[in-house]
Design an enzyme around this catalytic site. Structure first.
Site, short mmCIF file in Angstrom:
data_model
loop_
_atom_site.label_atom_id
_atom_site.label_comp_id
_atom_site.label_asym_id
_atom_site.label_seq_id
_atom_site.Cartn_x
_atom_site.Cartn_y
_atom_site.Cartn_z
N LYS A 113 -3.70 12.12 -1.31
CA LYS A 113 -2.50 12.52 -1.47
C LYS A 113 -3.18 12.74 -2.82
O LYS A 113 -3.98 12.62 -3.55
CB LYS A 113 -0.98 11.03 -1.39
CG LYS A 113 -1.52 10.48 -2.34
CD LYS A 113 0.33 10.11 -2.91
CE LYS A 113 -0.25 9.25 -3.76
NZ LYS A 113 0.05 9.31 -5.53
N LYS A 134 -1.86 10.77 -9.43
CA LYS A 134 -2.44 10.88 -11.27
C LYS A 134 -3.56 9.90 -11.70
O LYS A 134 -4.35 10.08 -12.56
CB LYS A 134 -1.06 10.78 -12.20
CG LYS A 134 -0.89 8.95 -12.03
CD LYS A 134 0.92 8.76 -13.21
CE LYS A 134 1.42 8.58 -12.12
NZ LYS A 134 1.61 7.51 -11.91
N LYS A 183 -6.13 1.42 -2.38
CA LYS A 183 -6.28 0.70 -4.02
C LYS A 183 -7.52 0.39 -3.97
O LYS A 183 -8.09 0.11 -4.84
CB LYS A 183 -4.96 0.41 -4.59
CG LYS A 183 -3.92 1.51 -5.15
CD LYS A 183 -3.07 1.74 -5.72
CE LYS A 183 -1.84 2.67 -6.01
NZ LYS A 183 -2.34 3.40 -7.18
P1 ATP Z 1 -0.75 6.38 -8.87
O1 ATP Z 1 -2.17 7.00 -8.54
O2 ATP Z 1 -1.33 5.18 -10.30
O3 ATP Z 1 -0.58 5.78 -8.12
P2 ATP Z 1 0.96 8.43 -8.82
O4 ATP Z 1 0.41 9.86 -8.68
O5 ATP Z 1 0.56 7.81 -6.81
O6 ATP Z 1 0.28 7.61 -9.53
P3 ATP Z 1 3.08 6.85 -8.90
O7 ATP Z 1 3.89 6.59 -10.07
O8 ATP Z 1 2.86 5.88 -7.75
O9 ATP Z 1 2.40 7.75 -8.97
O10 ATP Z 1 4.55 6.85 -7.66
C1 ATP Z 1 5.51 7.99 -8.34
C2 ATP Z 1 6.49 8.68 -7.24
O11 ATP Z 1 5.96 9.73 -7.14
C3 ATP Z 1 6.90 7.74 -6.31
O12 ATP Z 1 7.98 8.32 -5.41
C4 ATP Z 1 6.21 8.49 -5.21
O13 ATP Z 1 5.88 8.65 -3.76
C5 ATP Z 1 5.96 9.91 -6.27
N1 ATP Z 1 4.40 10.76 -5.58
C6 ATP Z 1 3.49 10.57 -5.71
N2 ATP Z 1 1.89 11.09 -5.74
C7 ATP Z 1 2.78 12.02 -4.84
C8 ATP Z 1 1.93 12.93 -4.33
N3 ATP Z 1 1.08 13.48 -3.97
N4 ATP Z 1 3.18 13.99 -3.01
C9 ATP Z 1 4.19 13.69 -3.26
N5 ATP Z 1 5.40 12.32 -4.23
C10 ATP Z 1 4.49 11.65 -4.92
MG MG Z 2 0.99 5.74 -6.51
#
Ligand code: ATP
Ligand code: MG
Length: 343
Positions: free
Chosen positions: A202, A205, A118
């Site tokens: 990955k 969001k 990040k």
């Molecule tokens: P950001 O980009 O702001 O970090 P994010 O999409 O990674 O957002 P988080 O809020 O960090 O979302 O994670 C919330 C949950 O979703 C966690 O349990 C994380 O492991 C899961 N998660 C996030 N992205 C993925 C993905 N691509 N595949 C499976 N699980 C995911």
């Molecule tokens: Mg995340």
């Protein structure tokens, strides 16, 4: 001083750092909902304190917090069965977070790959909060003496750090069983949903381009367009899953299909071996729409009544505090802080 054995309890959270993606749905929310009614207490959080580790416009943060809550609820999270709340309403998270900042070691934090990803080349310009975030996450979990933490693959390292922090606290303060060492629960075919434009990253969001992710609120045409444009290779689908090991984009789409249809990737290949993308992608889009459309309709309905969402979060926060407060107080006592207010 020995503490009683810990009853199984599930905790997990999602940051309101943008709109929910298919990765959040398959890797987290869908699995959170599945743990309800299995005999364990389930606590799910919208971790707003984590979201502000990177800049969030205040109005957008409020909206994203409600949207994450709506995503949980529309996917089947039942506030009567689970505790649902936003983190900042339970100040014990920040309080225990500070104590754990004083337990976690800099050397441990320096190994966190998510910070490196990040922060990128600009680590000096990142907030101190982004760096400290994993110890606040440890507090989120340990504050409830949670034993199971369902997460996507990307959060495994942070749950392992939580175990290290818990073990060091228990050891340093000579309270061997005070904090349980929580287990990361990482199961199913979609624990790491990949970016649609780059199968080595990955889906997130907060990723740069909207085309690299499916949002839970995308309409049918957008979902079809994004899958159609998703990067793939020219080969048809193989007969065995092993043959996808060097084809990350292809494997990702097969994994997504399996997770959405509650089957295994091998079963998807049994149906689609030999098929080209012109056949598979529209089938995948249709499947995704059939699963996501009812959820996004319900999310939109809920977002029209923000007071009701806020009400659910407030009630959940009250219930969360009932569990958290005695654990926080016990922690203060163990550390040696005087608590003489209201006596
Ligand atoms: P950001 O980009 O702001 O970090 P994010 O999409 O990674 O957002 P988080 O809020 O960090 O979302 O994670 C919330 C949950 O979703 C966690 O349990 C994380 O492991 C899961 N998660 C996030 N992205 C993925 C993905 N691509 N595949 C499976 N699980 C995911
Ligand atoms: Mg995340």
């Amino acid at each position: 001083m020995t503490e009683v054995a810990h009853t199984p309890r599930v905790f997990s959270g999602i940051k309101p750092s943008g709109g929910l993606t298919l990765g959040n749905y398959l890797g987290a929310i869908k699995r959170f909902v599945a743990t309800q009614g299995q005999g364990m207490e389930t606590i799910y959080c919208v971790v707003d304190l984590h979201a502000i580790t990177v800049w969030q416009d205040p109005a957008d943060l409020t909206n994203a917090t409600r949207e994450v809550a709506a995503g949980y609820l529309a996917s089947g999270l039942d506030p009567a069965q689970s505790i649902l709340f936003n983190q900042s309403q339970v100040s014990a998270h920040a309080e225990l977070g500070w104590i754990l900042n004083c337990v976690a070691r800099l050397g441990w934090m320096n190994r966190m790959t998510q910070f490196k990803e990040k922060a990128g080349k600009n680590a000096e310009k990142q907030s101190l909060g982004l760096y400290a975030y994993p110890s606040l996450m440890a507090a989120d979990i340990l504050l409830y003496h949670a034993t199971h933490v369902p997460v996507g693959e990307d959060q495994k390292q942070h749950v392992e750090l939580t175990r290290d922090i818990a073990a060091k606290f228990n050891h340093d303060y000579k309270v061997p069983e005070f904090f349980p060492l929580p287990e990361p629960v990482i199961e199913g075919p979609a624990t790491r949903v990949m970016n649609l434009r780059d199968g080595t990253k990955k889906m997130s969001k907060s990723g740069e381009s909207d085309m690299e992710r499916i949002n839970m609120t995308d309409d049918a045409d957008t979902i079809a367009k994004k899958f159609k444009k998703a990067r793939t290779d020219p080969e048809p689908l193989p007969e065995t899953y092993d043959e996808l090991s060097e084809r990350p984009e292809a494997r990702n789409l097969v994994d997504i299909f399996a997770a959405l249809s509650d089957t295994k990737p091998e079963e998807v290949l049994a149906d689609y071996a030999g098929a080209g993308w012109g056949q598979f992608k529209p089938a995948l889009a249709e499947l995704a729409v059939s699963k996501l459309a009812p959820i996004s309709v319900e999310m939109a309905r809920m977002m029209n009544d923000p007071a009701e969402i806020d009400n659910i979060l407030g009630k959940g926060a009250d219930r969360a505090m009932e569990i958290a407060t005695p654990i926080l107080h016990r922690t203060y006592d163990i550390v040696g802080m005087i608590r003489s207010r209201g006596r």
